[in-house]
Design a protein around this motif. Structure first.
Motif, PDB file in Angstrom:
ATOM      1  N   PHE A  53     -54.988   1.108 -63.836  1.00 36.20           N
ATOM      2  CA  PHE A  53     -54.371   2.401 -64.125  1.00 36.20           C
ATOM      3  C   PHE A  53     -52.894   2.374 -63.758  1.00 36.20           C
ATOM      4  N   LEU A  54     -52.580   1.823 -62.596  1.00 37.94           N
ATOM      5  CA  LEU A  54     -51.193   1.757 -62.161  1.00 37.94           C
ATOM      6  C   LEU A  54     -50.379   0.822 -63.047  1.00 37.94           C
ATOM      7  N   GLU A  55     -50.971  -0.302 -63.411  1.00 39.18           N
ATOM      8  CA  GLU A  55     -50.279  -1.232 -64.308  1.00 39.18           C
ATOM      9  C   GLU A  55     -50.013  -0.588 -65.668  1.00 39.18           C
ATOM     10  N   ASP A  56     -50.995   0.154 -66.173  1.00 35.86           N
ATOM     11  CA  ASP A  56     -50.864   0.797 -67.485  1.00 35.86           C
ATOM     12  C   ASP A  56     -49.824   1.909 -67.479  1.00 35.86           C
ATOM     13  N   ASN A  57     -49.524   2.435 -66.275  1.00 40.42           N
ATOM     14  CA  ASN A  57     -48.590   3.562 -66.189  1.00 40.42           C
ATOM     15  C   ASN A  57     -47.261   3.191 -65.539  1.00 40.42           C
ATOM     16  N   ILE A  58     -46.936   1.889 -65.584  1.00 41.97           N
ATOM     17  CA  ILE A  58     -45.619   1.452 -65.107  1.00 41.97           C
ATOM     18  C   ILE A  58     -44.539   2.207 -65.902  1.00 41.97           C
ATOM     19  N   MET A  60     -43.984   5.443 -65.496  1.00 41.81           N
ATOM     20  CA  MET A  60     -44.304   6.869 -65.398  1.00 41.81           C
ATOM     21  C   MET A  60     -44.057   7.339 -63.970  1.00 41.81           C
ATOM     22  N   HIS A  61     -43.342   8.467 -63.865  1.00 42.42           N
ATOM     23  CA  HIS A  61     -42.998   8.998 -62.544  1.00 42.42           C
ATOM     24  C   HIS A  61     -42.352   7.881 -61.729  1.00 42.42           C
ATOM     25  N   HIS A  62     -42.860   7.568 -60.544  1.00 41.23           N
ATOM     26  CA  HIS A  62     -42.235   6.525 -59.728  1.00 41.23           C
ATOM     27  C   HIS A  62     -43.044   5.229 -59.711  1.00 41.23           C
ATOM     28  N   ILE A  63     -43.960   5.080 -60.623  1.00 35.27           N
ATOM     29  CA  ILE A  63     -44.800   3.878 -60.628  1.00 35.27           C
ATOM     30  C   ILE A  63     -44.021   2.706 -61.222  1.00 35.27           C
ATOM     31  N   GLU A  64     -43.679   1.765 -60.372  1.00 35.17           N
ATOM     32  CA  GLU A  64     -42.985   0.532 -60.757  1.00 35.17           C
ATOM     33  C   GLU A  64     -43.559  -0.598 -59.912  1.00 35.17           C
ATOM     34  N   HIS A  65     -43.347  -1.827 -60.364  1.00 30.28           N
ATOM     35  CA  HIS A  65     -43.838  -2.952 -59.565  1.00 30.28           C
ATOM     36  C   HIS A  65     -43.185  -2.978 -58.187  1.00 30.28           C
ATOM     37  N   GLY A  66     -41.967  -2.442 -58.088  1.00 28.70           N
ATOM     38  CA  GLY A  66     -41.265  -2.441 -56.812  1.00 28.70           C
ATOM     39  C   GLY A  66     -41.358  -1.133 -56.044  1.00 28.70           C
ATOM     40  N   CYS A  67     -42.246  -0.237 -56.462  1.00 27.36           N
ATOM     41  CA  CYS A  67     -42.343   1.063 -55.787  1.00 27.36           C
ATOM     42  C   CYS A  67     -42.949   0.917 -54.390  1.00 27.36           C
ATOM     43  N   SER A  68     -42.646   1.879 -53.530  1.00 22.91           N
ATOM     44  CA  SER A  68     -43.201   1.877 -52.178  1.00 22.91           C
ATOM     45  C   SER A  68     -44.590   2.521 -52.210  1.00 22.91           C
ATOM     46  N   ILE A  69     -45.525   1.922 -51.457  1.00 19.84           N
ATOM     47  CA  ILE A  69     -46.932   2.332 -51.534  1.00 19.84           C
ATOM     48  C   ILE A  69     -47.512   2.519 -50.146  1.00 19.84           C
ATOM     49  N   CYS A  70     -48.269   3.608 -49.964  1.00 19.31           N
ATOM     50  CA  CYS A  70     -49.013   3.847 -48.723  1.00 19.31           C
ATOM     51  C   CYS A  70     -50.487   4.026 -49.069  1.00 19.31           C
ATOM     52  N   GLY A 173     -41.696  13.695 -57.222  1.00 21.73           N
ATOM     53  CA  GLY A 173     -42.084  12.919 -58.390  1.00 21.73           C
ATOM     54  C   GLY A 173     -43.048  11.792 -58.084  1.00 21.73           C
ATOM     55  N   GLY A 174     -43.432  11.655 -56.797  1.00 21.12           N
ATOM     56  CA  GLY A 174     -44.368  10.615 -56.394  1.00 21.12           C
ATOM     57  C   GLY A 174     -45.785  10.921 -56.846  1.00 21.12           C
ATOM     58  N   VAL A 175     -46.623   9.898 -56.852  1.00 22.67           N
ATOM     59  CA  VAL A 175     -47.990  10.016 -57.365  1.00 22.67           C
ATOM     60  C   VAL A 175     -49.012   9.760 -56.262  1.00 22.67           C
ATOM     61  N   PHE A 176     -50.039  10.578 -56.236  1.00 25.15           N
ATOM     62  CA  PHE A 176     -51.187  10.396 -55.342  1.00 25.15           C
ATOM     63  C   PHE A 176     -52.396  10.070 -56.203  1.00 25.15           C
ATOM     64  N   LEU A 177     -52.966   8.883 -55.999  1.00 23.84           N
ATOM     65  CA  LEU A 177     -54.142   8.451 -56.753  1.00 23.84           C
ATOM     66  C   LEU A 177     -55.323   8.360 -55.801  1.00 23.84           C
ATOM     67  N   ALA A 217     -70.716   8.777 -61.441  1.00 24.48           N
ATOM     68  CA  ALA A 217     -71.040   8.483 -60.047  1.00 24.48           C
ATOM     69  C   ALA A 217     -69.794   8.455 -59.177  1.00 24.48           C
ATOM     70  N   ILE A 218     -68.647   8.439 -59.813  1.00 26.70           N
ATOM     71  CA  ILE A 218     -67.386   8.296 -59.099  1.00 26.70           C
ATOM     72  C   ILE A 218     -66.277   8.932 -59.934  1.00 26.70           C
ATOM     73  N   CYS A 219     -65.205   9.352 -59.285  1.00 28.04           N
ATOM     74  CA  CYS A 219     -64.076   9.894 -60.056  1.00 28.04           C
ATOM     75  C   CYS A 219     -62.764   9.519 -59.394  1.00 28.04           C
ATOM     76  N   SER A 220     -61.746   9.355 -60.222  1.00 28.83           N
ATOM     77  CA  SER A 220     -60.398   9.032 -59.749  1.00 28.83           C
ATOM     78  C   SER A 220     -59.409   9.947 -60.453  1.00 28.83           C
ATOM     79  N   ILE A 221     -58.568  10.622 -59.665  1.00 27.13           N
ATOM     80  CA  ILE A 221     -57.595  11.560 -60.225  1.00 27.13           C
ATOM     81  C   ILE A 221     -56.207  11.250 -59.673  1.00 27.13           C
ATOM     82  N   ALA A 222     -55.207  11.315 -60.521  1.00 24.47           N
ATOM     83  CA  ALA A 222     -53.816  11.136 -60.114  1.00 24.47           C
ATOM     84  C   ALA A 222     -53.113  12.481 -60.094  1.00 24.47           C
TER      85      ALA A 222
END
Length: 227
Positions: A53-58, A60-70, A173-177, A217-222
């Motif tokens: 999902f993150l790769e597909d949305n490079i 979008m918003h702040h999603i980049e290969h070099g973005c900071s992630i927690c 503009g950050g994303v929570f997945l 059985a599971i869900c993922s929301i951004a």
């Protein structure tokens, strides 16, 4: 109407359980470096789907290969390691309240030569002043928090306070997945969405029908932070 976002207490919501769990995983890894621990929700391919999902949305918003992630409730750090293997190369931090999990994740990162930082933190500590990140992740952490049954002095449950933690961590503009197996999409939205944190996208999983009701059985929301 019953509040379905409130779950019964379970040992899976206790720090003691996770300390013991990750102490065992750490011992297993030291005996077999190929054993880097359990991949939660592997049956549903959730981790791979989150990475895809993150790769597909490079871009979008702040999603980049070099973005900071927690990664909240990082456990053995498996999700962050997978992101590194997939080409994400920005600063990454995994936090967990289990010191044993952090020791284990650090050991794996050092052994594998993976540039990921880990820190033992109580994310609900009001004196914790973390950096802000482009991307915040949760894979089963809210599920475990909900099983703790813990509240703060103001009477609010940790589940009710969770969105505040997420907002504190995100840049504008950050994303929570988030991925959950205990909450439905509508329940997650009820828990997480605020005036400043809005649903943006979701990951699709195979659905099933039970008693005439469709579900997964599971869900993922951004979610994206507006300001």
């Amino acid at each position: 109407m019953e509040d379905t976002t409130k779950l019964n207490k379970s040992k899976l919501g206790t720090k003691e359980y996770w300390d013991e769990f990750y102490a065992l995983e750490k011992n297993n890894f030291e005996n077999n470096p190929e054993d880097t621990g359990e991949c939660w929700f592997d049956d549903n391919d959730a981790e791979a789907k989150m990475v895809s999902f993150l790769e597909d949305n490079i871009g979008m918003h702040h999603i980049e290969h070099g973005c900071s992630i927690c990664d909240l409730g990082t456990g053995n750090g498996h999700l962050l390691f997978e992101l590194v293997e997939s080409g994400f190369n920005g600063p990454m931090l995994g936090v967990d309240y289990s010191e044993q999990s952090i020791e284990f994740a650090k050991e794996v990162a050092q052994t594998k030569g993976l540039p990921v930082e880990f820190s033992a933190k109580d994310i609900f500590d009001e004196f914790w002043t973390p950096s802000k990140f482009d991307l915040v992740l949760d894979k089963g952490t809210l599920d475990a928090i909900a099983l703790s049954g813990l509240t703060r002095e103001n009477g609010k449950s940790l589940v009710e306070l969770y969105s505040q933690v997420v907002e504190k961590l995100l840049v504008k503009g950050g994303v929570f997945l988030i991925t959950s197996c205990n909450f439905t999409e509508s329940e997650l939205i009820k828990i997480i969405q605020t005036e400043n944190l809005k649903v943006w996208n979701k990951i699709n999983y195979p659905s099933f029908s039970f008693g005439g009701v469709q579900g997964t059985a599971i869900c993922s929301i951004a979610f994206v932070k507006l300001s």
